[in-house]
Enzyme design. Structure first.
Site, PDB file in Angstrom:
ATOM      1  N   HIS B 149      39.588  22.722  55.217  1.00  0.00           N
ATOM      2  CA  HIS B 149      38.951  21.493  54.770  1.00  0.00           C
ATOM      3  C   HIS B 149      37.453  21.732  54.694  1.00  0.00           C
ATOM      4  O   HIS B 149      36.860  22.256  55.635  1.00  0.00           O
ATOM      5  CB  HIS B 149      39.235  20.362  55.746  1.00  0.00           C
ATOM      6  N   CYS B 191      37.922  21.662  49.390  1.00  0.00           N
ATOM      7  CA  CYS B 191      37.256  20.647  48.586  1.00  0.00           C
ATOM      8  C   CYS B 191      35.790  21.047  48.437  1.00  0.00           C
ATOM      9  O   CYS B 191      35.189  21.542  49.392  1.00  0.00           O
ATOM     10  CB  CYS B 191      37.319  19.295  49.295  1.00  0.00           C
TER      11      CYS B 191
END
Lengths: 580, 312
Positions: B149, B191
């Site tokens: 992440h 991301c």
């Protein structure tokens, strides 16, 4: 050519002896003897599960401890040989276990092990800095077995004073050279099995090791793999000693097929493989199936049938086994592959195991608690002593003055207590007691503790999972039903010769309790961010509004005129006339 | 010597002249550092991402001794996994990327920012075993793959700490100063992954990311039996692309940049080649993902002038 002068003799091997073994044939110099045996024991359990125990043993008559380095390895794996010589190890026992052995349902295992990783090592008395050597050894082993053994440090290492006596030869009793540590949180998966298999002489390509496929092994109720290294005697007088390496793998499958009276399993069903050959380097390769519970063959049915039977004294009992010898071609039959099939009916209750233990945490809240350890002696009339070893991390502060040992409601004073208090962030609690268990009774050991608040960097990334306390170890000489065999050098199957037997009327047993999972008071790690947001908002809104109120000055402003007036003003400006 | 009847002239087989062909790309060995930074069962896809790249890299020739694999959590033997000892990349369950021969070097709590930076820069405690070290030299091509992440300028490690793009760029500069790589390929699947390579300033770095700043990388598909998403889109199509590569393939980096266009990935993959000294079209995929050893067959016999003595 000078080859005939190059002598391959392990006893005086030079460091630069680079001659390949195949090129030298010296009949006058004896080659160091090494021997490899493999065996598989299959025991149907009363609960309907199947217990399979693999053992691979390599014996090597060599001396790692002399000044000259051993340079020619054949069956013994080089990585472990170098570990033994570099760190002056006398005995090494390491195990990786997934799951907990349920003694009451499954009986006693051949080789007990606690959940997670366990490592205990006896060093030679020539080692001067045992703690430093221990730290390096754990790092090296973490690389060999792909496990995070480097987390073993002084906060979870103890020096037991009475448990964990050496299992090999030698009567050193100085416990400064013993170290014991467990990592209850350690996971076991294919990445630990892969290097373990690579230590075997045949790898996983031939012999019994072809059955070790991870997808089946880890889809089980219990899986434990271990490596044991120790020096043993070769003969009765112990004139020659050799190093023994045992690699063991215990697994319990549950293959319940509902309905039908009889349970059925086969090698293919358990391991998704069949056997085609023994390991060519093995001097003996056997499969034992425990048929003691049904000697007449009424409830058991084994195919292909075999006439070889063997009896062995193991775990205080005389058991009968059907034997399949894989070194004989005839075992594989015409199809050249062996797939053992057995059907059996799960019979009445089994004999209760003589020694059994449980442990749990009592209490409520996040400040205090109580550890209860229960030890069951199921023998109807004999009492025997047990040695209880407890190693509790420093963040559970034990109050030893609240320690109570009760049997049948009465106080039971231990005859030997060794307690080493913990030191915050340096070492854990160590409690060892010798307790006499009365026959047919439950002995309860309780001690209260208080939970400590850790520093915020000491919490793991998932602190709400809880913190583990390693299993208690209960070691004891349990009275046996049959006379045990005290001659350890006689030819016997591997599974019955692991624990040395000093007297005939009892056998050694070790029981591990469950590890405990304890919640420590955990701070809310999102609070610093929340506090900053809240403070900044309060300051911005509160101070900012006040500042504006105090320092802002107000001016009156006329409203803007309508459209017609604005056009008229523009025309007037052009004419030079003052606006409306 | 030239063969009669052939129009082509063979160059004289003098070893020195053909040595240049061996090292036309400049590297002699390959390393890979593959990191999954996420913990917990619902991050199964990050472990599957890392293991698919591990699988491709092993298949194309890099041995386990040259791969540093860091997995922050155990998914294969997790008690929630209905098929133990397996990690799948697709819900048809054909490809078990965990395999039977996997060696994880850093696992569980060991995957921290500090350990990652120590592995890259080589500043490890002396008792660290070889399998946990990146023993690269100035002729090594290194592949670094990170997944987890992330956000704008940072990557989260195990839900408790972060590594920023500035730290990463400085670590690569340390590696350059210490001559620890020849060329480095950096792939990140998180991301806003492109923010992680914005700050690089060392030469010979090429970087790929699964999404631009402001975009999220999306996961591919969930599996109802296992209950979580199995893989991220970018790495899924990357794996598909790499499955077609074999050790002697001539595919180059420009093909890699085309993996996972916006229609498949939903996010826009990005890449950065300005620091790379060679033309990306001349860099083969196997320069980073494989460990190709060139072999040249010689027809001449070579006489050794001295007999070999055995040492005593």
């Amino acid at each position: 050519m000078r080859w005939e002068e190059t002598v391959v003799e392990e006893a005086t091997a030079d460091k630069e002896d680079t001659s390949a073994p195949e090129t030298v044939v010296q009949s006058s110099v004896p080659q160091p003897k090494d021997d490899f045996q493999e065996e598989l024991v299959i025991r149907p359990l009363h609960s309907g599960d199947i217990y399979a125990s693999f053992q691979f043993r390599t014996l090597w008559e060599t001396d790692f401890m002399r000044g000259n380095k051993v340079s020619h390895y054949r069956l013994f794996p080089k990585s472990l040989g170098q570990v033994i010589s570099k760190f002056s190890v006398r005995e090494l026992h390491i195990s990786f276990t997934q799951g907990y052995w349920r003694t009451m349902q499954w009986g006693q295992p051949f080789l007990p092990s606690p959940p997670g990783a366990e490592l205990w090592v006896w060093f030679q008395d020539s080692v001067t800095d045992v703690d430093g050597t221990w730290k390096e050894l754990t790092n090296v082993l973490s690389g060999i077995f792909c496990a995070s053994l480097n987390f073993i440090d002084s906060t979870n290492t103890v020096q037991p004073s009475a448990s964990f006596k050496p299992l090999g030869i030698g009567n050193v009793t100085d416990h400064r050279f013993l170290r014991y540590a467990t990592l209850p949180r350690e996971i076991v998966c294919t990445e630990n099995l892969t290097p373990w298999k690579k230590l075997l002489p045949c790898g996983s390509k031939a012999g019994l090791a072809v059955l070790l496929k991870s997808e089946k092994l880890f889809h089980s109720s219990f899986h434990s793999q271990a490596v044991h290294i120790r020096p043993v005697c070769q003969d009765w007088q112990c004139k020659t000693t050799s190093w023994e390496l045992r690699q063991t793998l215990n697994v319990v499958f549950d293959l319940h097929t509902p309905g039908q009276g009889k349970l059925e399993w086969s090698l293919f069903k358990m391991f998704s493989r069949t056997l085609t050959e023994a390991c060519p380097l093995a001097s003996s390769s056997k499969i034992y199936i425990d048929i003691t519970d049904d000697p007449q063959g009424e409830q058991f049915e084994v195919s292909p049938a075999t006439h070889l039977l063997s009896q062995a004294m193991v775990l205080g009992d005389r058991r009968t086994f059907s034997v399949y010898d894989l070194t004989q071609q005839i075992t594989f039959g015409t199809v050249r592959s062996l797939n053992l099939l057995i059907r059996w009916k799960s019979s009445e209750d089994m004999l209760r195991p003589l020694l059994h233990a449980e442990r749990y945490v009592a209490g409520y809240g996040l400040q205090t608690g109580e550890i209860h350890t229960l030890m069951y002696n199921n023998h109807p009339y004999r009492s025997f002593p047990v040695l209880l070893l407890d190693s509790v991390p420093w963040y559970l502060r034990l109050y030893i003055h609240t320690l109570t040992v009760t049997s049948k409601g009465k106080d039971n004073k231990p005859s030997y207590i060794h307690y080493q208090p913990s030191k915050d962030r340096v070492r854990p609690h160590l409690l060892e007691m010798l307790v006499q268990l009365p026959p047919n009774s439950v002995t309860e050991v309780t001690v209260q503790f208080e939970r400590a608040l850790l520093k915020w960097t000491e919490y793991t990334p998932d602190p709400n999972h809880g913190f583990y306390v390693g299993s208690s170890v209960i070691s004891s000489l349990v009275p046996s039903i049959v006379a045990m065999d005290t001659n350890s050098t006689r030819e016997q199957p591997l599974f019955s010769s692991f624990f040395p037997c000093k007297e005939e009327s009892s056998y050694f047993m070790r029981v591990y309790t469950e590890p405990l999972l304890v919640n420590l008071p955990t701070p809310d790690f999102s609070m610093p961010y929340n506090v900053i947001c809240l403070t900044c908002t309060v300051v911005a809104v509160g101070y900012g509004s006040l500042y504006n109120l105090l320092t802002r000055s107000f001016q009156i402003e006329e409203p803007s005129p309508g459209l017609a007036k604005r056009i008229a003003n523009i025309i007037r400006k052009m004419r030079g006339v003052p606006p409306l | 010597m030239s063969l009669t009847g052939s129009t082509r002239r063979f160059s004289p087989l003098v070893p020195q002249e053909n040595a240049g062909q061996f090292f036309s790309s400049g590297h002699t060995n390959n390393w890979a550092v593959l990191v999954c930074t996420s913990r917990f069962w619902f991050n199964y896809r990050h472990v599957a991402n890392t293991l698919s790249v591990y699988r491709s890299v092993k298949r194309l020739g890099i041995p386990d001794s040259h791969i540093v694999l860091m997995l922050a959590d155990d998914m294969a033997c997790n008690h929630r996994n209905p098929k133990p000892a397996t990690v799948f990349s697709h819900k048809n369950m054909e490809l078990n990327v965990y395999g039977d021969d996997v060696e994880v070097d850093y696992r569980g709590y060991e995957v921290t920012v500090e350990n990652f930076l120590r592995v890259l820069t080589g500043r490890l405690p002396p008792s660290t075993p070889r399998s946990k070290r990146l023993l690269s030299d100035d002729r090594s091509n290194i592949l670094i793959y990170l997944t987890g992440h992330g956000g704008n300028g940072f990557l989260k490690f195990q839900d408790s700490e972060e590594i920023s793009n500035v730290e990463l760029a400085d670590a690569f500069e340390q590696m350059w100063q210490k001559r620890r790589y020849n060329e480095l390929l950096f792939i990140i699947d998180t991301c806003q992954g492109a923010s992680m390579y914005e700050r690089f300033y060392s030469p010979n770095l090429m970087a790929l990311a699964s999404s631009q700043v402001g975009e999220d990388s999306l996961s591919h598909q969930p599996d109802l039996a296992i209950g979580v998403h199995l893989m991220d889109r970018y790495t899924f199509y990357l794996l598909e692309f790499l499955e077609d590569i074999h050790p002697s393939s001539k595919a180059n980096m420009n093909d890699l940049f085309k993996v996972c266009p916006k229609s498949q990935c939903v996010s826009t993959p990005g890449h950065r080649t300005d620091l790379f000294l060679r033309d990306p079209g001349s860099a083969l995929i196997t320069d980073f993902f494989g460990s190709v050893r060139k072999v040249e067959i010689t027809m001449e016999t070579i006489n050794l002038t001295e007999p070999i003595h055995s040492f005593r």
